[in-house]
Scaffold this active site. Structure first.
Site, PDB file in Angstrom:
ATOM      1  N   SER A 141      43.708  35.448  39.632  1.00 20.63           N
ATOM      2  CA  SER A 141      44.022  35.686  41.331  1.00 20.63           C
ATOM      3  C   SER A 141      43.101  36.694  41.931  1.00 20.63           C
ATOM      4  CB  SER A 141      45.657  36.268  41.353  1.00 20.63           C
ATOM      5  OG  SER A 141      45.732  36.545  42.663  1.00 20.63           O
ATOM      6  N   TYR A 154      51.313  43.176  39.214  1.00 21.83           N
ATOM      7  CA  TYR A 154      50.658  41.716  39.133  1.00 21.83           C
ATOM      8  C   TYR A 154      49.183  41.600  39.326  1.00 21.83           C
ATOM      9  CZ  TYR A 154      49.728  37.091  40.746  1.00 21.83           C
ATOM     10  OH  TYR A 154      49.451  35.758  41.177  1.00 21.83           O
TER      11      TYR A 154
END
Length: 246
Positions: A141, A154
């Site tokens: 990501s 995350y």
């Protein structure tokens, strides 16, 4: 069809980026092993693929369970005889502020986002090493590169995936012709944010209905591009962001 008769495993294949990728690979001729926890959703994707003349099989898989991940790989071998492609798309994003101490969610992200990839790589490597070929695609990501409040854990898992992909490439590409691609999307129109339980963070976030997003199919198309280049070429990283975001 550029991936005709290639065998691809897609984790997280029941929805979002995983589903879109599975459909794209099947359209390109690959035989797809759909892996996720929810078989009802996987059956729908399988029907979509078969409805367009493609071929797919289901492997109910929790990527945190090594025995299930090994069974996933064995399903591919039993059904199709080999494994050419692994797309690690399974992931969670329950963002939270560190001060609010969502330890169980933090650990779950590490277990799924990072350790799930390690288990899948562990399961497919014997076949790819034996074949001296293969392609592993890891879903990272932009959050692994650009940190923000509430995204510490995350982002840490995604940064680890980027580093892991680089290390895998250094070891596996020169000796075994195994290509490694790290995919690093910006905001994608999926239901990933629905797992967020931190009410303070949800109140603070101003995503709004007009937020710029890319579609899962955009990610799938970029993965297909990397997979269908000549074997001499490796797309190390793919970073995509919505046009409307800086």
């Amino acid at each position: 069809m550029k991936l005709k008769d290639k065998v691809a495993i897609v984790t997280g294949g029941s929805q979002g980026i995983g589903r879109a990728t599975a459909l794209a690979l099947a359209d390109a001729g690959a035989k797809v092993v759909l892996a996720a926890r929810h078989t009802d959703d996987l059956k729908k994707v399988k029907q979509e693929i078969e409805g367009k003349g493609g071929e797919a099989t289901i492997a109910e898989t929790d990527v945190t369970d090594l025995k299930q991940v090994e069974a996933m790989a064995q399903t591919a071998l039993d059904k199709y005889g080999t494994i050419d492609i692994l797309v690690n798309s399974a992931g969670l994003m329950p963002l939270s502020y560190m001060k609010n101490r969502h330890l169980e969610e933090w650990e779950k992200m590490v277990d799924v986002n990072l350790k799930g990839i390690l288990k899948a790589v562990y399961a497919v490597l014997p076949t790819m090493i034996k074949n001296k070929s293969g392609h592993i695609v890891n879903m990272a990501s932009i959050d692994g590169r650009v940190m923000y409040r509430g995204g510490a854990v995350y982002g840490a898992t995604k940064a680890a995936i980027i580093a892991l992909s680089e290390g895998l490439r250094m070891e596996l590409s020169p000796d075994y012709n195994i290509r490694i691609t790290s995919v690093e999307p910006g905001t994608v129109d999926t239901d990933l944010r629905e797992s967020i339980t931190d009410k303070e963070l949800l109140n603070d976030m101003d995503w709004g209905d007009g937020e710029s997003k890319i579609e899962p199919e955009d990610i799938a198309d970029s993965i297909l591009y990397a997979l269908t280049l000549p074997a001499r070429a490796n797309v190390n990283e793919i970073l995509l962001k919505p046009v409307g975001k800086q």
